[in-house]
Design a protein around this motif. Sequence first.
Motif, PDB file in Angstrom:
ATOM      1  N   HIS A   1       0.832  -1.202   0.000  1.00 51.58           N
ATOM      2  CA  HIS A   1       0.000   0.000   0.000  1.00 51.58           C
ATOM      3  C   HIS A   1       0.868   1.254   0.000  1.00 51.58           C
ATOM      4  CE1 HIS A   1      -2.888   3.002   1.599  1.00 51.58           C
ATOM      5  NE2 HIS A   1      -3.748   2.309   0.869  1.00 51.58           N
ATOM      6  N   ARG A   2       1.937   1.229   0.788  1.00 52.47           N
ATOM      7  CA  ARG A   2       2.846   2.374   0.806  1.00 52.47           C
ATOM      8  C   ARG A   2       3.485   2.604  -0.554  1.00 52.47           C
ATOM      9  NH1 ARG A   2       4.351   0.124   5.891  1.00 52.47           N
ATOM     10  NH2 ARG A   2       6.210  -0.826   4.949  1.00 52.47           N
ATOM     11  N   GLU A   3       3.733   1.503  -1.296  1.00 57.92           N
ATOM     12  CA  GLU A   3       4.320   1.604  -2.632  1.00 57.92           C
ATOM     13  C   GLU A   3       3.305   2.035  -3.688  1.00 57.92           C
ATOM     14  OE1 GLU A   3       6.195  -2.006  -3.810  1.00 57.92           O
ATOM     15  OE2 GLU A   3       7.918  -1.757  -2.457  1.00 57.92           O
ATOM     16  N   GLY A   4       2.027   2.030  -3.317  1.00 59.52           N
ATOM     17  CA  GLY A   4       0.997   2.387  -4.274  1.00 59.52           C
ATOM     18  C   GLY A   4       0.637   1.287  -5.243  1.00 59.52           C
ATOM     19  N   ARG A   5       0.890   0.035  -4.881  1.00 59.59           N
ATOM     20  CA  ARG A   5       0.589  -1.084  -5.764  1.00 59.59           C
ATOM     21  C   ARG A   5      -0.911  -1.347  -5.830  1.00 59.59           C
ATOM     22  NH1 ARG A   5       4.821  -5.966  -4.587  1.00 59.59           N
ATOM     23  NH2 ARG A   5       3.052  -7.137  -5.451  1.00 59.59           N
ATOM     24  N   GLU A   6      -1.406  -1.597  -7.040  1.00 57.01           N
ATOM     25  CA  GLU A   6      -2.824  -1.911  -7.198  1.00 57.01           C
ATOM     26  C   GLU A   6      -3.180  -3.234  -6.533  1.00 57.01           C
ATOM     27  OE1 GLU A   6      -4.072  -1.787 -11.232  1.00 57.01           O
ATOM     28  OE2 GLU A   6      -3.554   0.318 -11.526  1.00 57.01           O
ATOM     29  N   ASP A   7      -2.209  -4.134  -6.431  1.00 54.71           N
ATOM     30  CA  ASP A   7      -2.467  -5.454  -5.851  1.00 54.71           C
ATOM     31  C   ASP A   7      -2.099  -5.496  -4.369  1.00 54.71           C
ATOM     32  OD1 ASP A   7       0.282  -5.297  -6.146  1.00 54.71           O
ATOM     33  OD2 ASP A   7       0.521  -7.369  -6.809  1.00 54.71           O
ATOM     34  N   HIS A   8      -2.299  -4.376  -3.671  1.00 53.45           N
ATOM     35  CA  HIS A   8      -1.876  -4.361  -2.262  1.00 53.45           C
ATOM     36  C   HIS A   8      -2.758  -5.243  -1.381  1.00 53.45           C
ATOM     37  CE1 HIS A   8      -4.913  -1.097  -2.287  1.00 53.45           C
ATOM     38  NE2 HIS A   8      -5.134  -1.448  -1.045  1.00 53.45           N
ATOM     39  N   ARG A   9      -3.997  -5.521  -1.815  1.00 56.12           N
ATOM     40  CA  ARG A   9      -4.826  -6.469  -1.077  1.00 56.12           C
ATOM     41  C   ARG A   9      -4.630  -7.859  -1.681  1.00 56.12           C
ATOM     42  NH1 ARG A   9     -10.812  -5.367  -0.825  1.00 56.12           N
ATOM     43  NH2 ARG A   9     -10.714  -6.750   0.979  1.00 56.12           N
ATOM     44  N   ILE A  10      -4.209  -8.799  -0.860  1.00 52.90           N
ATOM     45  CA  ILE A  10      -3.923 -10.158  -1.319  1.00 52.90           C
ATOM     46  C   ILE A  10      -5.194 -10.998  -1.200  1.00 52.90           C
ATOM     47  CG2 ILE A  10      -2.515 -12.213  -0.938  1.00 52.90           C
ATOM     48  CD1 ILE A  10      -0.414 -10.361   0.374  1.00 52.90           C
ATOM     49  N   ALA A  11      -5.547 -11.673  -2.288  1.00 53.01           N
ATOM     50  CA  ALA A  11      -6.729 -12.538  -2.266  1.00 53.01           C
ATOM     51  C   ALA A  11      -6.473 -13.760  -1.397  1.00 53.01           C
ATOM     52  CB  ALA A  11      -7.096 -12.964  -3.685  1.00 53.01           C
ATOM     53  N   MET A  12      -7.374 -14.008  -0.478  1.00 57.00           N
ATOM     54  CA  MET A  12      -7.291 -15.162   0.423  1.00 57.00           C
ATOM     55  C   MET A  12      -8.611 -15.914   0.369  1.00 57.00           C
ATOM     56  SD  MET A  12      -8.855 -16.072   3.556  1.00 57.00           S
ATOM     57  CE  MET A  12      -9.031 -14.728   4.712  1.00 57.00           C
ATOM     58  N   ARG A  13      -8.544 -17.229   0.436  1.00 60.82           N
ATOM     59  CA  ARG A  13      -9.780 -17.990   0.633  1.00 60.82           C
ATOM     60  C   ARG A  13      -9.582 -19.012   1.733  1.00 60.82           C
ATOM     61  NH1 ARG A  13      -9.989 -23.151  -1.494  1.00 60.82           N
ATOM     62  NH2 ARG A  13      -8.686 -23.702  -3.277  1.00 60.82           N
ATOM     63  N   PRO A  14     -10.649 -19.312   2.501  1.00 57.92           N
ATOM     64  CA  PRO A  14     -10.564 -20.398   3.480  1.00 57.92           C
ATOM     65  C   PRO A  14     -10.527 -21.708   2.702  1.00 57.92           C
ATOM     66  CG  PRO A  14     -12.822 -19.622   3.325  1.00 57.92           C
ATOM     67  CD  PRO A  14     -11.998 -18.732   2.433  1.00 57.92           C
ATOM     68  N   ASP A  15      -9.407 -22.383   2.745  1.00 52.19           N
ATOM     69  CA  ASP A  15      -9.246 -23.567   1.913  1.00 52.19           C
ATOM     70  C   ASP A  15      -9.838 -24.780   2.621  1.00 52.19           C
ATOM     71  OD1 ASP A  15      -8.497 -25.025  -0.279  1.00 52.19           O
ATOM     72  OD2 ASP A  15      -6.415 -25.259   0.343  1.00 52.19           O
ATOM     73  N   HIS A  16     -10.574 -25.554   1.868  1.00 54.10           N
ATOM     74  CA  HIS A  16     -11.206 -26.767   2.377  1.00 54.10           C
ATOM     75  C   HIS A  16     -12.013 -26.443   3.636  1.00 54.10           C
ATOM     76  CE1 HIS A  16      -8.060 -29.391   0.055  1.00 54.10           C
ATOM     77  NE2 HIS A  16      -8.732 -28.545  -0.704  1.00 54.10           N
ATOM     78  N   GLY A  17     -12.293 -27.391   4.413  1.00 54.38           N
ATOM     79  CA  GLY A  17     -13.136 -27.209   5.587  1.00 54.38           C
ATOM     80  C   GLY A  17     -13.730 -28.547   5.970  1.00 54.38           C
ATOM     81  N   GLN A  18     -13.982 -28.711   7.241  1.00 48.93           N
ATOM     82  CA  GLN A  18     -14.622 -29.935   7.709  1.00 48.93           C
ATOM     83  C   GLN A  18     -16.128 -29.840   7.506  1.00 48.93           C
ATOM     84  OE1 GLN A  18     -13.423 -30.676  11.771  1.00 48.93           O
ATOM     85  NE2 GLN A  18     -11.318 -31.170  11.179  1.00 48.93           N
ATOM     86  N   GLU A  19     -16.740 -30.962   7.182  1.00 46.94           N
ATOM     87  CA  GLU A  19     -18.193 -31.006   7.059  1.00 46.94           C
ATOM     88  C   GLU A  19     -18.795 -31.088   8.455  1.00 46.94           C
ATOM     89  OE1 GLU A  19     -19.259 -34.231   4.504  1.00 46.94           O
ATOM     90  OE2 GLU A  19     -18.508 -33.252   2.703  1.00 46.94           O
ATOM     91  N   ILE A  20     -19.602 -30.072   8.801  1.00 43.64           N
ATOM     92  CA  ILE A  20     -20.240 -30.018  10.110  1.00 43.64           C
ATOM     93  C   ILE A  20     -21.721 -29.663   9.922  1.00 43.64           C
ATOM     94  CG2 ILE A  20     -18.140 -29.408  11.352  1.00 43.64           C
ATOM     95  CD1 ILE A  20     -19.029 -26.493  11.296  1.00 43.64           C
ATOM     96  N   LEU A  21     -22.516 -29.964  10.926  1.00 49.51           N
ATOM     97  CA  LEU A  21     -23.931 -29.591  10.928  1.00 49.51           C
ATOM     98  C   LEU A  21     -24.616 -30.021   9.627  1.00 49.51           C
ATOM     99  CD1 LEU A  21     -23.417 -26.059  12.549  1.00 49.51           C
ATOM    100  CD2 LEU A  21     -23.916 -28.213  13.700  1.00 49.51           C
ATOM    101  N   ASP A  22     -25.262 -29.079   8.929  1.00 48.64           N
ATOM    102  CA  ASP A  22     -26.016 -29.434   7.729  1.00 48.64           C
ATOM    103  C   ASP A  22     -25.132 -29.831   6.555  1.00 48.64           C
ATOM    104  OD1 ASP A  22     -28.232 -28.892   9.184  1.00 48.64           O
ATOM    105  OD2 ASP A  22     -28.802 -27.065   8.131  1.00 48.64           O
ATOM    106  N   ASP A  23     -23.820 -29.549   6.639  1.00 53.20           N
ATOM    107  CA  ASP A  23     -22.899 -30.009   5.593  1.00 53.20           C
ATOM    108  C   ASP A  23     -22.962 -31.528   5.438  1.00 53.20           C
ATOM    109  OD1 ASP A  23     -21.803 -27.477   5.055  1.00 53.20           O
ATOM    110  OD2 ASP A  23     -20.239 -27.718   6.579  1.00 53.20           O
ATOM    111  N   LEU A  24     -23.242 -32.214   6.541  1.00 52.59           N
ATOM    112  CA  LEU A  24     -23.181 -33.671   6.545  1.00 52.59           C
ATOM    113  C   LEU A  24     -24.228 -34.304   5.634  1.00 52.59           C
ATOM    114  CD1 LEU A  24     -22.545 -34.101  10.372  1.00 52.59           C
ATOM    115  CD2 LEU A  24     -20.898 -34.527   8.541  1.00 52.59           C
TER     116      LEU A  24
END
Length: 399
Positions: free
Chosen positions: A340-363
């Motif tokens: 952000h200090r450098e002024g880069r357009e890509d200063h926000r890094i894309a993140m995703r919660p990878d995988h996940g355990q099946e719980i509750l209604d996921d089952l």
Amino acid sequence: MKHTWRWFGPIDKVSVRDAAQAGAEGIVSALHHIPTGAVWPADEIEKRHAEIKAGGLYWDVVESVPVSEEIKTQTGDWRAHVANWQESLRRLSQSGIRTVCYNFMPVLDWTRTDLRWETRHGAKAMRFDLTDFVAFDIHILKRPDAASDYPEALQDKAARRFSELADDRIAALGRNIGAGLPGSADGYSLDQLLEKLRTYHGINREKLQSNLVDFLSQVVPVAEQVGINICAHPDDPPWPLLGLPRILSTEDDYAHILKAVDSRANGVTLCSGSLGARADNDLPRIAERFADRIHFVHLRNVTRDADSLPCSFFEDEHLEGGTDMVAVIAALLKEEKRRHREGREDHRIAMRPDHGQEILDDLTRGAQPGYPAIGRLKGLAELRGIERALSHPQFGAKE
């Protein structure tokens, strides 16, 4: 960070609106129905954009444009496939995409022996059981000379395990291990898998590494021209399988390709779960070392049965397991501030919660293994909580 969510298209039992309600702001998707090696049609790209916008979000990251086995082995129509990969980048850029993830795993993508293994509290998680895998390799697949890849004690344990396996479990191991890319309809029968393995005869680690550098040398200049960052996903699990070399498993592996093709457009998909299956991978250190080249992040955690290599492991809750998730997120937030200090357009890094355990209604929903609705919602909420706390002016790291 930009909070994103993987969506496999209209066939996905977790909708874009579900993702929005879970807290995602962008979608990670791909055209899984387009044959590997082909150019992605512009109208299909626009159709996917429209499908995602209809659910209230936007298409932020492509995961993945598949790299064909012909490119990896440099055989057959591999040059045409590279040209098609380049053209797909151009078309994706024209549609507004700026990040493309890919992997260079030979034959198999991420590999698990169990897709719905029951945890201590009844959730379902994916698991890699080393003994089951060796039993599959030696006694089910019957790969020539497979036994020579394993110590005698492990061979004996696998033989005992195989003798106890019911027919349905033998069939399940074949399906699970021979599965194709997530979201695709691809997959291998035992005979097809053996044939694919034969195409790698004579290709060792150094040759495969060289082929990756050749590929990057051809596609990175196009990525630079069209304003796309491409980022390599690590091997999963991060060690050789079925006699095949794997070349994106460690910090040194990434250092090699980033130095060989030294461009910001040539980057890293930091997958804490894939790299975390090795005890010798220090995820916070890797995040700090390659911070400038991290274009996409998968955050998940695994618990190893042992620190030996290879080992069994299962996909734990996002804040459990062997990776210090707070330290990893702290390193990523520090990098975002620097950009952000450098002024880069890509200063926000894309993140995703990878995988996940099946719980509750996921089952009972029957979603893609590893990609449940509620399990990922829980993971994203936990990860966002860490990020919010570390960013708070009273408690967070200061400039």
